[in-house]
Scaffold this active site. Structure first.
Site, mmCIF file in Angstrom:
data_model
loop_
_atom_site.group_PDB
_atom_site.id
_atom_site.type_symbol
_atom_site.label_atom_id
_atom_site.label_comp_id
_atom_site.label_asym_id
_atom_site.label_seq_id
_atom_site.Cartn_x
_atom_site.Cartn_y
_atom_site.Cartn_z
ATOM 1 N N LYS A 21 123.370 -21.086 12.685
ATOM 2 C CA LYS A 21 122.337 -21.674 11.825
ATOM 3 C C LYS A 21 122.727 -21.644 10.348
ATOM 4 C CE LYS A 21 118.488 -20.390 14.892
ATOM 5 N NZ LYS A 21 117.187 -19.674 14.962
ATOM 6 N N PHE A 27 121.783 -26.335 14.709
ATOM 7 C CA PHE A 27 120.888 -25.854 15.768
ATOM 8 C C PHE A 27 119.855 -26.948 16.032
ATOM 9 C CE2 PHE A 27 117.901 -23.075 17.959
ATOM 10 C CZ PHE A 27 118.703 -22.088 18.517
ATOM 11 N N LYS A 79 108.867 -23.847 17.146
ATOM 12 C CA LYS A 79 110.294 -24.141 17.138
ATOM 13 C C LYS A 79 110.932 -23.511 15.901
ATOM 14 C CE LYS A 79 110.474 -26.868 20.814
ATOM 15 N NZ LYS A 79 109.208 -26.429 21.414
ATOM 16 N N ASP A 80 112.232 -23.233 16.000
ATOM 17 C CA ASP A 80 112.963 -22.615 14.896
ATOM 18 C C ASP A 80 112.798 -23.418 13.612
ATOM 19 O OD1 ASP A 80 114.543 -22.143 17.571
ATOM 20 O OD2 ASP A 80 115.065 -20.469 16.262
ATOM 21 N N ARG A 81 112.639 -22.712 12.518
ATOM 22 C CA ARG A 81 112.537 -23.386 11.220
ATOM 23 C C ARG A 81 113.910 -23.835 10.739
ATOM 24 N NH1 ARG A 81 109.573 -21.218 5.668
ATOM 25 N NH2 ARG A 81 110.165 -23.001 4.389
#
Length: 339
Positions: A21, A27, A79-81
């Site tokens: 990331k 990602f 969800k991932d930032r």
């Protein structure tokens, strides 16, 4: 916390290192709800691609633009930032026209589709996620290729990772204080976070014990197994059938499971029973909050697993069923540093 858990692949930590990331495009996550939007109904459904954005923040801005309460906004999962993610949001707007979202502007957010749906998109109501991940600076080696081949064939420990436990394990610490009566927790979201952390810790410990004893792929008496592709499970309580079940396990027709404890927990293998009993401090909480015991696969195998060494590092592509963590898979491959 996770660094103390054993590895399934080669029984040792990875030798390779990588950066995770470093950029959002490293990602990429695409949500798979497992169903199509109906095209009609009281909910406005929006498919959104977001880059470097928090899920809840985007949902709040969509609701604000449409003039509805945040309470009437839904999504299937956070969800991932630090990522590029595609996911669905819904806004409950019965009897109202679909807003024109062409005027919606938010940095890092692109609306890919707008339609209607007949029911709310609820947290947890998704089938899985597609991942495209770049592990920067990962170097090709025989050890890393062996790890990739093992993960493809056998899978990886289905551990809950750090995000489940909060920063520095805060949620687990608070869960223990709550269980001991040292604090009262009135906020519903905090209660949910703390209960999840406690259950996840016990699950991880059961998985770790099986791996340490080389029993992660071995049927034991009273093991609880799950039919692959289903939430149905049964107990291996007939010793004469253990050999048959072992073959089914090796053919991945069935999966070994570990517990997410609840107010009533089935007796399972001696390993699992002992760990659950060691953490019975949480039992009153589970009964108080009426938590239902759930089973979760001990190992998880990625689907459509592909990899390629490129100039920047190692490019991975795979699909995981809902509830499993990409970082748990990556942990088996490389010793990574996250941005």
């Amino acid at each position: 916390m996770l660094e103390q858990l054993p590895y399934l692949t080669l029984k040792t930590p990875p030798k390779s290192t990588a950066l995770l990331k470093q950029h959002c495009v490293d990602f990429v996550v695409k949500e798979d709800l497992g169903y199509e939007m109906s095209g009609e109904g009281e909910f406005v459904a929006l498919k959104v691609r977001k880059t470097g954005c928090n899920t809840l923040f985007v949902g709040e801005k969509l609701a604000q633009f449409a003039g509805v309460s945040v309470r009437n906004m839904g999504y299937a999962g956070l969800k991932d930032r630090q990522a590029v993610t595609e996911q669905w949001f819904c806004l409950q707007m019965p009897g109202k026209d679909t807003p024109d979202f062409s005027g919606f502007e938010l940095e890092g957010v692109e609306i890919l589709a707008v339609t209607r749906h007949h029911r709310k998109i609820r947290t947890g109501s998704l089938q899985g996620n597609y991942f495209d991940i770049l592990l920067r600076d990962a170097k090709e080696s025989e050890e890393l290729k062996t790890r990739l081949e093992i993960v493809e064939k056998v899978g990886f420990p289905n551990y809950f990772t750090e995000q489940r436990f909060g920063r520095d394990g805060h949620n687990l610490t608070q869960a223990l204080r709550w269980a001991k009566g040292e604090i009262k927790v009135k906020d519903r979201k905090k209660r949910s976070f703390y209960l999840s952390a406690a259950r996840s810790e016990i699950f991880n410990l059961v998985v770790a014990a099986r791996i340490e004893q080389n029993l992660a792929q071995q049927i034991l008496p009273n093991d609880i197994v799950q039919l692959n592709g289903s939430h149905s499970w049964f107990k291996a309580d007939d010793t004469e059938d253990l050999n048959v079940l072992q073959v089914r396990l090796e053919n991945q027709d069935i999966l070994l499971t570990a517990p997410l404890i609840g107010e009533e927990n089935p007796q399972a293998s001696d390993i699992e029973n002992a760990i659950v009993e060691q953490h019975n401090v949480f039992s009153p909480l589970m009964k108080q909050e009426k938590m239902k015991a759930v089973r979760r696969p001990l190992l998880m195998q990625p689907q459509h697993f592909r990899w390629q060494f490129v100039e920047e590092g190692l490019a991975l592509s795979f699909y995981l069923l809902a509830g499993s963590y990409a970082t748990a898979l990556i942990r088996e491959l490389v010793n990574y540093k996250e941005a």
